[in-house]
Design an enzyme around this catalytic site. Structure first.
Site, PDB file in Angstrom:
ATOM      1  N   LYS A  70       0.887  -1.273   0.103  1.00 40.28           N
ATOM      2  CA  LYS A  70      -0.057   0.086   0.031  1.00 40.28           C
ATOM      3  C   LYS A  70       0.918   1.252  -0.050  1.00 40.28           C
ATOM      4  CE  LYS A  70      -4.296  -0.320   2.030  1.00 40.28           C
ATOM      5  NZ  LYS A  70      -5.162  -0.672   3.132  1.00 40.28           N
ATOM      6  N   ASP A 107     -10.043   3.911   2.167  1.00 38.16           N
ATOM      7  CA  ASP A 107     -10.166   3.488   3.419  1.00 38.16           C
ATOM      8  C   ASP A 107     -10.858   4.381   4.381  1.00 38.16           C
ATOM      9  OD1 ASP A 107      -9.035   0.962   2.948  1.00 38.16           O
ATOM     10  OD2 ASP A 107      -7.110   1.692   3.588  1.00 38.16           O
TER      11      ASP A 107
END
Ligand code: ATR
Length: 277
Positions: A70, A107
């Site tokens: 990520k 997110d």
């Protein structure tokens, strides 16, 4: 010439076999009758750039990115959204028709959208949020809470320096609380969030004393295995509104699906069931 290829997307990680994303996206593709595929792609860090660059040529329109890529993906993408830059990590890639790669982070969006859906009476402005943990997941949560207008975040982490670092990055609405003292501030919470891995199957239990919790506090855990963690059980027993971690996982998938496949999917009971299959 028309491009009649079936659009492909997937999740890139290592390991990736445990990922629930293929179940979720597969469910939406079937539900909406979309001709597309979403596959798990096991990729080691050394191969990440090569694989990501080759995917658009094979008909991929985008991908999700999970552990451990990520942060590394931020260096590879041609463009990074502001929210991904703020969080320092990306979980969603858009492969544009011109061949360029856009990296986004959904997110925080997933966290806050889930919270509003599952606890519609929660008003960010009513009071402080107490947040356990200052790791990668916490960054997205903190950014989204600040953006939503939470007046103050009482942040506590086992390793205090990581929480201090958040304060210097995100500003004075963050107050750092010692990990061993955090039980003392629980009663101030309008919202309580666990972003640590404590309470997850196979991990140690969350041992923070929750005696001070008020029944008006909304309590949410990012852990979703189990769905009902000890913290959520405790909160439920005293009458709090509780929000489990599965909803965030589902909602963070929505913007990617919409961009790749042209349909904004619903997060409903059937989506939860599909993710748990
Ligand atoms: P993620 O991306 O899932 O947030 P992470 O960046 O490794 O993963 O962060 C894990 C979080 O869980 C951190 O807040 C970590 O605390 P430290 O910063 O002190 O490591 C917290 N955590 C993990 N194991 C813990 C434990 N046994 N006790 C307290 N906190 C723990």
């Amino acid at each position: 010439m028309n491009d009649t290829r079936i659009p492909l997307a997937g999740v890139i990680g290592s390991p990736v076999a445990h990922s629930r994303s293929p179940l979720v996206h597969g469910h939406w593709l079937r539900t909406y009758g979309i001709a597309g595929h979403y596959v798990p792609l096991h990729v080691e860090p050394g191969q990440l750039e090569e694989v990501v660059r080759s995917l658009p040529k094979m008909g991929f329109v985008g991908a999700n990115i999970t552990i451990p890529h990520k942060e590394q993906i931020m260096e590879i993408a041609d463009q990074v959204t502001d929210r991904a830059t703020l969080i320092g990590a990306a979980n969603t890639l858009i492969f544009r028709p011109d061949g360029s790669i856009l990296a986004d982070n959904t997110d925080g969006y997933g966290f806050i959208t889930n919270l509003h859906q599952a606890a519609p009476d929660w008003d960010p402005a009513t009071g402080p949020a107490v947040v356990f943990g200052a790791g990668g997941a916490s960054r997205a949560v903190i950014a989204s809470l600040l953006e939503a207008g939470v007046p103050e975040i009482l942040l506590s982490n086992r390793t205090r320096e990581r929480a201090d670092q958040f304060r210097s990055e995100f500003g004075s609405r963050i107050q750092v609380v010692d990990w061993v003292q955090v039980g003392n501030v629980i009663e101030q919470a309008a919202l309580l969030v666990n972003t640590t891995s404590l309470g997850m199957v196979g991990k140690p239990r969350l041992r923070v004393p929750l005696d001070g919790l008020r029944s008006s506090t909304v309590v949410t855990d990012l852990v979703y295995t189990p769905l009902k963690t000890d913290m959520l059980q405790w909160a439920e027993d005293i009458g709090c509104t509780t929000v489990d971690g599965l909803g965030m996982l589902l909602h963070q998938a929505v913007p990617g699906f919409e961009r790749w496949f042209g349909k904004r999917p619903e997060v409903d009971a059937a989506t939860r069931e599909a993710a748990l299959a």
